[in-house]
Design a protein around this motif. Structure first.
Motif, short mmCIF file in Angstrom:
data_model
loop_
_atom_site.label_atom_id
_atom_site.label_comp_id
_atom_site.label_asym_id
_atom_site.label_seq_id
_atom_site.Cartn_x
_atom_site.Cartn_y
_atom_site.Cartn_z
N TYR A 1 -5.00 -8.99 1.20
CA TYR A 1 -4.64 -7.88 2.06
C TYR A 1 -5.39 -7.98 3.38
CZ TYR A 1 -4.39 -3.14 3.95
OH TYR A 1 -4.19 -2.07 4.77
N PRO B 1 -3.69 -2.90 -7.08
CA PRO B 1 -3.19 -2.52 -5.75
C PRO B 1 -1.68 -2.71 -5.63
CG PRO B 1 -5.05 -4.05 -5.59
CD PRO B 1 -4.62 -4.04 -7.02
N ARG C 1 -9.08 -6.89 -7.64
CA ARG C 1 -8.88 -6.92 -6.19
C ARG C 1 -8.87 -8.34 -5.64
NH1 ARG C 1 -13.17 -2.29 -5.90
NH2 ARG C 1 -11.87 -0.53 -6.55
N MET D 1 0.83 -1.18 0.00
CA MET D 1 0.00 0.00 0.00
C MET D 1 0.88 1.25 0.00
SD MET D 1 -3.30 -0.66 0.08
CE MET D 1 -4.44 -2.02 0.42
#
Length: 287
Positions: A285, A177, A280, A127
């Motif tokens: 995560y 991401p 995603r 991130m």
């Protein structure tokens, strides 16, 4: 539900077409004696590109930051049949090094037929933590140095009717991401070199530009980064290297490896909500 069914049908049809299509072929003789500069060639895809070129009897100059590793790669290139194999250690984060490397290659090889831009700077697969300075530095390494090297090499490549080969990524066409700084540099590459393709064509230039869009490749660095974060299957680095060489030698404007990347790119804007959902779900995560 109908939209989802249509998406699945398109994906299956695209996979069938990809299986049927064999793509361009490579004439090995066309690379015998070719004068090639390969960046980021101490490990990974760049190292494999150097070995492939050596096997074809090319004249190769390689560059990266680590001199001792470059020495080992050069020795192996010589053993594989390179007509000439040389190295120059350089740091693409230093604004003066990109031009220095091109001038070294031109001087030692007596010209240049291919400029293969492959190097990248290290960047975390995580991130974004708000580190603007890292993004600024990565732009110099992954993008601005490419522009600097292309600018320096263009007059020489014009004389030799040569090629610039830009190693890019699917993350330069589609966001995912954990790769904000890296992805931004690859989007910049697509924009700059895509525009330069148009401008060179309008000027009837002898120089071709090939942009190679890659998926996840099984280099040690990439595998270590994504470990435990994604279940995307990686493709072999040696096959990616051969694809890059073939694409550049056949003067394609854009190529994809593996070929599924082309169809992912093609349908990326058809169903954005489904696209983002699937993207995603390829990543793990935990808050």
């Amino acid at each position: 539900m109908k939209a989802f069914t249509k998406l699945v049908f398109v994906a299956v049809a695209a996979a069938f077409v990809a299986f049927q299509w064999r793509g361009p072929t490579l004439d090995p003789e066309s690379l015998k004696g070719a004068r090639v500069l390969v960046t980021g060639a101490s490990t990974g895809i760049g190292e494999q590109i150097a070995y492939q070129l050596a096997g074809f009897g090319a004249q190769v100059v390689i560059t990266a930051r680590r001199e001792k590793v470059l020495q080992q790669v050069v020795e192996k290139c010589q053993g594989l049949g390179a007509q000439k194999a040389l190295y120059l250690a350089a740091d693409m984060g230093n604004p003066s090094d990109p031009e220095r490397v091109v001038k070294f290659a031109v001087d030692k090889l007596g010209g240049l037929d291919y400029l293969v831009l492959n190097h990248i700077g290290p960047s975390p697969f995580a991130m974004w933590d708000g580190d603007v300075e890292h993004t600024r530095w990565l732009m110099q390494v992954n993008f601005l140095s490419y522009v600097q090297m292309a600018k320096t090499a263009l007059p020489v490549l014009e004389q030799s009717k040569g090629s610039i080969v830009v190693v890019s990524s699917l993350l330069g066409k589609m966001c995912s991401p954990f790769a904000a700084p890296y992805s931004s540099t690859k989007f910049a590459l697509q924009g700059f070199f895509g525009t330069l393709q148009h401008e060179l064509a309008m000027q009837n230039s002898n120089v071709s530009i090939t942009i190679c869009v890659l998926g996840l490749i099984d280099t040690d660095a990439a595998m270590e980064k994504v470990k435990g974060l994604t279940n995307i299957q990686a493709s072999p680095a040696n096959e990616a290297a051969l694809h890059i060489i073939t694409s550049g030698a056949s003067r394609q404007t854009e190529s994809y490896y593996p070929w599924s990347c082309y169809y992912i790119s093609l349908i990326r804007d058809w169903f954005p909500s489904y696209r983002d959902y699937f993207i995603r779900n390829f990543y793990q995560y935990e808050h």
